[in-house]
Design an enzyme around this catalytic site. Structure first.
Site, PDB file in Angstrom:
ATOM      1  N   GLU A  48       0.644  -1.375   0.025  1.00  0.00           N
ATOM      2  CA  GLU A  48       0.068  -0.051  -0.003  1.00  0.00           C
ATOM      3  C   GLU A  48       0.835   1.251   0.048  1.00  0.00           C
ATOM      4  O   GLU A  48       0.744   2.133  -0.629  1.00  0.00           O
ATOM      5  CB  GLU A  48      -0.745   0.101   1.356  1.00  0.00           C
ATOM      6  CG  GLU A  48      -1.906  -0.991   1.257  1.00  0.00           C
ATOM      7  CD  GLU A  48      -1.579  -2.326   2.051  1.00  0.00           C
ATOM      8  OE1 GLU A  48      -0.118  -2.551   1.937  1.00  0.00           O
ATOM      9  OE2 GLU A  48      -2.409  -2.931   2.706  1.00  0.00           O
TER      10      GLU A  48
ATOM     11  N   HIS B  67     -25.538   7.723  19.900  1.00  0.00           N
ATOM     12  CA  HIS B  67     -26.644   7.647  18.860  1.00  0.00           C
ATOM     13  C   HIS B  67     -26.500   6.515  17.756  1.00  0.00           C
ATOM     14  O   HIS B  67     -26.971   6.670  16.703  1.00  0.00           O
ATOM     15  CB  HIS B  67     -26.705   8.899  18.038  1.00  0.00           C
ATOM     16  CG  HIS B  67     -26.741  10.250  19.311  1.00  0.00           C
ATOM     17  ND1 HIS B  67     -28.177  10.472  19.593  1.00  0.00           N
ATOM     18  CD2 HIS B  67     -26.054  11.122  20.023  1.00  0.00           C
ATOM     19  CE1 HIS B  67     -28.207  11.316  20.478  1.00  0.00           C
ATOM     20  NE2 HIS B  67     -26.751  11.594  20.869  1.00  0.00           N
TER      21      HIS B  67
ATOM     22  N   LYS C 140      -1.586 -11.149   2.559  1.00  0.00           N
ATOM     23  CA  LYS C 140      -0.798 -10.433   1.938  1.00  0.00           C
ATOM     24  C   LYS C 140      -0.113 -11.197   0.642  1.00  0.00           C
ATOM     25  O   LYS C 140      -0.009 -10.615  -0.424  1.00  0.00           O
ATOM     26  CB  LYS C 140       0.532  -9.680   2.726  1.00  0.00           C
ATOM     27  CG  LYS C 140       0.163  -8.610   3.618  1.00  0.00           C
ATOM     28  CD  LYS C 140       1.480  -8.177   4.166  1.00  0.00           C
ATOM     29  CE  LYS C 140       1.344  -7.269   5.246  1.00  0.00           C
ATOM     30  NZ  LYS C 140       2.584  -6.839   6.170  1.00  0.00           N
TER      31      LYS C 140
ATOM     32  N   GLY D  54       5.722  -2.363  14.850  1.00  0.00           N
ATOM     33  CA  GLY D  54       5.181  -1.442  13.965  1.00  0.00           C
ATOM     34  C   GLY D  54       4.227  -0.437  14.728  1.00  0.00           C
ATOM     35  O   GLY D  54       3.963   0.576  14.648  1.00  0.00           O
TER      36      GLY D  54
ATOM     37  N   GLU E 110      -3.808  -6.861  17.059  1.00  0.00           N
ATOM     38  CA  GLU E 110      -2.530  -7.256  16.351  1.00  0.00           C
ATOM     39  C   GLU E 110      -1.721  -7.945  17.290  1.00  0.00           C
ATOM     40  O   GLU E 110      -0.725  -8.780  16.839  1.00  0.00           O
ATOM     41  CB  GLU E 110      -1.926  -6.199  15.483  1.00  0.00           C
ATOM     42  CG  GLU E 110      -1.034  -7.022  14.419  1.00  0.00           C
ATOM     43  CD  GLU E 110      -0.539  -5.851  13.545  1.00  0.00           C
ATOM     44  OE1 GLU E 110      -1.163  -5.555  12.359  1.00  0.00           O
ATOM     45  OE2 GLU E 110       0.462  -5.137  13.502  1.00  0.00           O
TER      46      GLU E 110
HETATM   47  O1  F6P Z   1      -0.111  -4.909   9.073  1.00  0.00           O
HETATM   48  C1  F6P Z   1       0.892  -5.629   9.211  1.00  0.00           C
HETATM   49  C2  F6P Z   1       2.129  -4.600   9.510  1.00  0.00           C
HETATM   50  O2  F6P Z   1       3.243  -5.246   9.310  1.00  0.00           O
HETATM   51  C3  F6P Z   1       1.909  -3.783  10.587  1.00  0.00           C
HETATM   52  O3  F6P Z   1       2.230  -4.565  11.972  1.00  0.00           O
HETATM   53  C4  F6P Z   1       2.512  -2.545  10.446  1.00  0.00           C
HETATM   54  O4  F6P Z   1       2.306  -1.402  11.538  1.00  0.00           O
HETATM   55  C5  F6P Z   1       2.189  -2.421   8.913  1.00  0.00           C
HETATM   56  O5  F6P Z   1       2.002  -3.825   8.574  1.00  0.00           O
HETATM   57  C6  F6P Z   1       3.032  -1.515   8.297  1.00  0.00           C
HETATM   58  O6  F6P Z   1       4.240  -1.965   7.904  1.00  0.00           O
HETATM   59  P1  F6P Z   1       5.414  -1.109   7.405  1.00  0.00           P
HETATM   60  O7  F6P Z   1       5.498   0.124   8.583  1.00  0.00           O
HETATM   61  O8  F6P Z   1       6.624  -2.203   7.170  1.00  0.00           O
HETATM   62  O9  F6P Z   1       5.028  -0.377   6.059  1.00  0.00           O
END
Ligand code: F6P
Length: 542
Positions: A206, A376, A507, A260, A346
């Protein structure tokens, strides 16, 4: 139904838990007694279905489960994240410069503060206009591109603490749905925009997709060479950031011992530091450190995060309550629940214990929204749904300002939080409903038909968490309190809180499906249910 996880001392008490409707009347001293305070926060457990003996037994149970040793290992920077063979030392990120915090035997405070110093210099340069864009314009907007822990923490903190007028506005883009980035960019001037690409791994699909789109957007409007002045990176993989085209001196690092979801205190907080200023970021860290020291040193019985965790565990294991609701009565905490959802679910959303055996239970779903909005939406279910859901009410004693409008609105917020807590505790009895309906002139048959719909069972537990005011120090303390609550719960449930293998499978499959959507299902290792929709979607896209 009490769980088999309960030791004998608690199983007996779970058979006959206290009734809030009775004890809150019989024992008015309870409100002042069942409190614990730390770092300016007060946790009031008067409306939880516990009493002194239950809390004592819970505390003894936590000790038997090895909480004291687990806490010692955590603060010693030992490799408590055993499946990834690393420490989880987020407390080192907020420890003072001279704390000498060690991780895995090595002192890290020097490195931590070197990065904080570099962040401070950079944030000041952007805020003061010393750092300029490619055309010489000052930076007015910062866009943090990241997801999960690389988004939720800074987004929540900036929203919580932003004043009316920000020197630099912060925007956050997480979703791979391009519309989020497009909506943010629509209002921005490329010459005045700084992108902060935030990713621990610098591989998250992403984030990398959005980072490339942002770079394209910039390069369509300014020369390619502008990337150097308009992009900075935050990562543990600085080589990957350099490969993306971000100069090394604009890359802010952190370490693999920062998870993270525990990373906002590190360089991941850069966009927050730029938007709020280095002092606010320092205050946030100071509040968290005050809570760290309390959690590390206070006896379990007087320990705020420990007691938070113990009542959560009791609600799940003794009372069998299915979820955990969190409702901050503060609009600026609109992003608090999503941040907390990642932190708790998580971390503790695991079905396997440390030793690899099945966990009988673990964290329940955590959800909520700000008050009074939630009232509400979902509070109907909290009051009259078939099962109780425990609620954490979070309030600030003081309003955001002494503007009379803020003061009056704040009084309403407090009134509503206390009203909901009281209504959950006491409900509305059949006798009260009967006399109300009689007063309204309903006959016996009408009353009999109507009464069941008007009765609130009550005896529904909640906690009240009070901050003096919503400022950086107390927000930091609040966040650290929940972080440590999560850790204590992991010990009670016997699960490993610092890995997240469960997010990896989806993923990997998404990569395969994305390829199949682009090129077709022939030879793709897809199950039939998936292949069916891949082909349907390909037809739509053709
Ligand atoms: O959703 C899984 C994860 O590894 C989280 O633990 C982490 O915060 C997020 O993806 C983002 O990961 P990165 O900082 O490596 O982009």
């Amino acid at each position: 139904m009490p769980s088999p996880q309960l030791p004998e001392s608690l199983a007996q008490r779970a058979q006959n838990p206290i009734d809030l409707r009775r004890v809150l009347v019989d024992d008015p001293g309870r409100a002042a007694r069942l409190q614990v305070s730390a770092a300016g926060l007060t946790l009031d457990l008067a409306t939880q279905r516990v009493d002194g003996p239950v809390l004592q037994a819970l505390t003894a149970h936590a000790e038997q489960q090895g909480l004291i040793e687990a806490r010692r290992s955590l603060f010693a920077g030992a490799r408590v994240n055993v499946t990834e063979d690393r420490a989880a030392a987020h407390m080192a990120l907020r420890a003072p410069r001279d704390a000498g915090f060690t991780v895995d035997g090595a002192e890290v405070s020097g490195d931590v503060h070197a990065v904080l110093d570099a962040m401070t210099v950079f944030a000041e340069a952007v805020r003061s206009g010393t750092w300029r864009g490619h055309t010489g314009e000052v930076i007015t907007d910062v866009v943090n591109i990241g997801i999960g822990g690389s988004d939720l923490g800074p987004r929540m903190v900036v929203t919580a603490l932003a004043g009316q007028v920000a020197a630099v506005r912060a925007h956050f883009v997480a979703n791979v749905d391009a519309i989020e980035l497009r909506d943010v960019l629509a209002g921005l001037d490329p010459a005045r925009t700084l992108f902060v690409i935030t990713s621990k791994t610098f591989t998250t699909v992403e984030t990398m997709t959005n980072a490339r789109l942002a770079r394209d957007w910039l390069c369509q409007r300014l020369p390619d060479a502008a990337v150097g002045q308009h992009f900075v990176a935050v990562s543990t993989h600085l080589d990957a950031a350099a490969a993306f085209g971000i100069p090394g001196e604009q890359c802010f690092g952190f370490w693999d011992w920062v998870g993270g979801r525990y990373s906002v205190w590190s360089a991941v907080g850069l966009s927050a530091m730029i938007a709020l200023g280095p002092q606010a970021f320092a205050d946030l860290r100071a509040g968290a450190w005050a809570m760290d020291e309390h959690f590390r040193d206070a006896p379990l019985a007087d320990n705020l995060p420990v007691q938070m965790a113990l009542v959560a565990w009791w609600n799940r294991e003794a009372l069998g309550l299915p979820t955990q609701v969190v409702v901050p009565y503060l609009q600026r905490l609109i992003h608090f629940v999503p941040w907390l959802q990642q932190l708790e679910m998580e971390s503790n959303g695991k079905g396997v214990r440390r030793d690899g055996t099945a966990a009988l239970s673990s964290t329940p779903p955590l959800w909520g929204d700000v008050g009074t909005n939630g009232q509400h939406a979902f509070f109907q279910m909290l009051h009259q749904g078939p099962q109780a859901q425990p609620v954490d009410f979070i309030v600030a004693a003081a309003p955001v300002s002494d503007d009379p409008a803020d003061v009056a609105s704040h009084r309403l917020l407090l009134a509503n939080a206390l009203a909901q807590r009281s209504a959950l505790s006491f409900g509305k009895s059949a006798a009260t409903v009967e006399s109300e309906l009689t007063a309204q002139g309903l006959d016996a048959a009408q009353r009999a038909a109507m009464a069941p719909h008007r009765i609130f069972p009550g005896n529904r537990p909640s906690s009240l968490l009070v901050m003096p005011r919503l400022d950086a120090f107390h927000l930091g303390a609040l966040m650290a309190a929940y972080e440590h609550r999560t850790f204590v719960l992991s010990v009670l449930w016997g699960v490993l809180p610092f890995d997240q293998w469960g997010v990896e499978l989806g993923k990997a499959i998404a990569k395969t499906i994305d390829r199949a959507l682009a090129t077709g299902t022939d030879g793709a290792p897809l199950d039939a249910a998936t292949a069916y929709w891949v082909e349907r979607f390909r037809q739509t896209q053709a």
